[in-house]
Write an enzyme that holds these catalytic residues in place. Structure first.
Site, mmCIF file in Angstrom:
data_model
loop_
_atom_site.group_PDB
_atom_site.id
_atom_site.type_symbol
_atom_site.label_atom_id
_atom_site.label_comp_id
_atom_site.label_asym_id
_atom_site.label_seq_id
_atom_site.Cartn_x
_atom_site.Cartn_y
_atom_site.Cartn_z
ATOM 1 N N THR A 77 29.181 14.983 34.576
ATOM 2 C CA THR A 77 28.575 13.395 33.870
ATOM 3 C C THR A 77 28.222 12.094 34.918
ATOM 4 O O THR A 77 28.578 12.175 35.835
ATOM 5 C CB THR A 77 29.195 12.810 32.700
ATOM 6 O OG1 THR A 77 30.556 13.047 33.773
ATOM 7 C CG2 THR A 77 29.442 13.587 31.893
ATOM 8 N N LEU B 204 30.039 18.136 27.635
ATOM 9 C CA LEU B 204 31.077 17.782 27.832
ATOM 10 C C LEU B 204 30.947 15.442 27.840
ATOM 11 O O LEU B 204 31.203 15.153 26.566
ATOM 12 C CB LEU B 204 31.719 17.451 29.198
ATOM 13 C CG LEU B 204 32.687 16.581 29.721
ATOM 14 C CD1 LEU B 204 34.099 16.955 28.744
ATOM 15 C CD2 LEU B 204 32.529 16.407 31.414
#
Length: 383
Positions: free
Chosen positions: A198, A229
């Protein structure tokens, strides 16, 4: 010296922290990554200087900058799925209310418009339902996935996908080949970057309001429809203005990395809770959570490479008739990867500070490297 409204804006305190993923960042791309983080910090700061209560807007603005830059694995330039498409995950959280919004396995243009109204939409969306809801609210969406991907897919990600597909196909062919002599394959060139997951942002405004967000293109060659996630409640990002027992405690966290244990362990939330209970600071909390992830993943022979970015704010107690005021912020990063790109910017700083943290000799001993700093945001430099 500015007067009137300008003086009020100039006097507003704020803090922004960003990251561009844990993994391996090639030195040749370091300048571009640092520039992306600097632009993200400035985008958030431009909103936080204007008025209080703008943390969600600031997080959204900073993440959009990171998504639109093809150097990151979020939005434009994201990793492609097994069948060659882009599917993004994203989430955002408001620390004061606990409101959380997320989308999973969607084209990038769908992600941030609905999240803008976090708290007014259900907690989590998948692409088909989200698209219906968004169109009903008048949110402009691409006509087709192909139209969206004309801009989202870059030459770099196409090349990466082709190389990875070649590796997978060769491995399958080798497995099927029954012969005494192993199949001879040409070596596959290693790509410049291996960014695990991310991008993330944490913002705090003048009164100590906090928000955080995360966005990701996910792992390369993931199965279509996989939600990662960045979209998981408590795993990709977390923000809170209170400790677990209700006492004021301003903290936020963003997590990046490989391995399902980051999701199963609610890594971002756990980092904030640990920080508030132990009172040992965000660096200690980050390392504690990452240590647990590494231990769990190693027991099962799974990659536990990860990076955690966390902040903890100190705000003055409000007197009757006034609001609390942000005084200082502690920022910490812990990582078990080869590198972790982070940046931060506070109202007392002249410019954002950005860097690609690299593994050190310490990581060979403890498996974890960390960074920590305390930034004084008071006008006179005295807390």
């Amino acid at each position: 010296m500015a007067t009137g409204g300008d003086a009020t804006a100039e006097g507003r305190r704020f803090f922004v922290a960003v990251h561009v993923g844990a993994g391996y960042h090639s030195p040749s791309n370091e300048k571009s990554l640092r520039l992306a983080m600097k632009r993200a910090c400035l985008a958030a700061a431009s909103l936080l200087r204007k008025a209080s209560g703008g943390c969600l807007d600031a997080v959204s603005a900073a993440i959009q900058v990171l998504e639109d830059d093809p150097i990151t694995n979020a939005g434009r330039g994201s990793n492609l799925t097994e069948d060659g498409h882009i599917e993004c995950d994203a989430s955002i959280m408001d620390g004061a209310s606990g409101a959380f919004g997320a989308v999973g396995a969607v084209p990038d243009q769908v992600c941030w418009s609905p999240l803008y109204w976090v708290g007014y939409i259900p907690c989590f969306w998948l692409v088909k339902v989200l698209a219906r809801w968004a169109r009903g609210k008048g949110v402009a969406l691409p006509v087709t996935i192909a139209e969206a991907e004309e801009w989202l897919v870059t030459e770099r990600t196409k090349t990466q996908w082709e190389k990875y597909k070649e590796m997978v196909n060769d491995a399958r062919a080798e497995k099927k080949t029954i012969t005494e002599q192993p199949m001879i394959r040409e070596p596959v060139e290693v790509l410049d970057d291996s960014i695990m997951d991310t991008v993330g942002v944490i913002c705090i405004d003048n009164e100590g309001h906090i928000a955080s967000g995360a966005s990701s293109g996910g792992i390369a060659l993931k199965i279509s429809g996989r939600v990662g996630l960045a979209a998981m409640y408590g795993a990709g990002c977390w923000a809170s203005s209170k400790g677990p027992f209700g006492a004021p405690f301003i903290t936020g966290s963003c997590v990046s990395g490989a391995g399902e244990y980051l999701m199963k362990g609610f890594a971002a939330r756990e980092c904030c809770v640990s920080s508030s209970i132990s009172q040992a600071g965000p660096a200690s909390a980050c390392m504690k959570v990452l240590r647990a992830v590494l231990q769990e993943s190693s027991q099962h022979g799974i990659d536990g490479t990860a990076g955690i970015l966390s902040v903890q704010a100190d705000a003055s107690e409000p007197v009757p008739g006034s609001s609390p005021k942000l005084n200082a912020v502690e920022i910490a990063a812990a990582y078990s990867s080869s590198s972790f790109g982070i940046g931060y910017f506070g109202s007392s700083m002249e410019r954002p500070k950005v860097s690609i943290l690299r593994s050190t000799k310490q990581q060979k001993i403890t498996r974890i490297d960390h960074f920590e700093a305390r930034i004084d945001l008071s006008e006179d430099g005295v807390l």
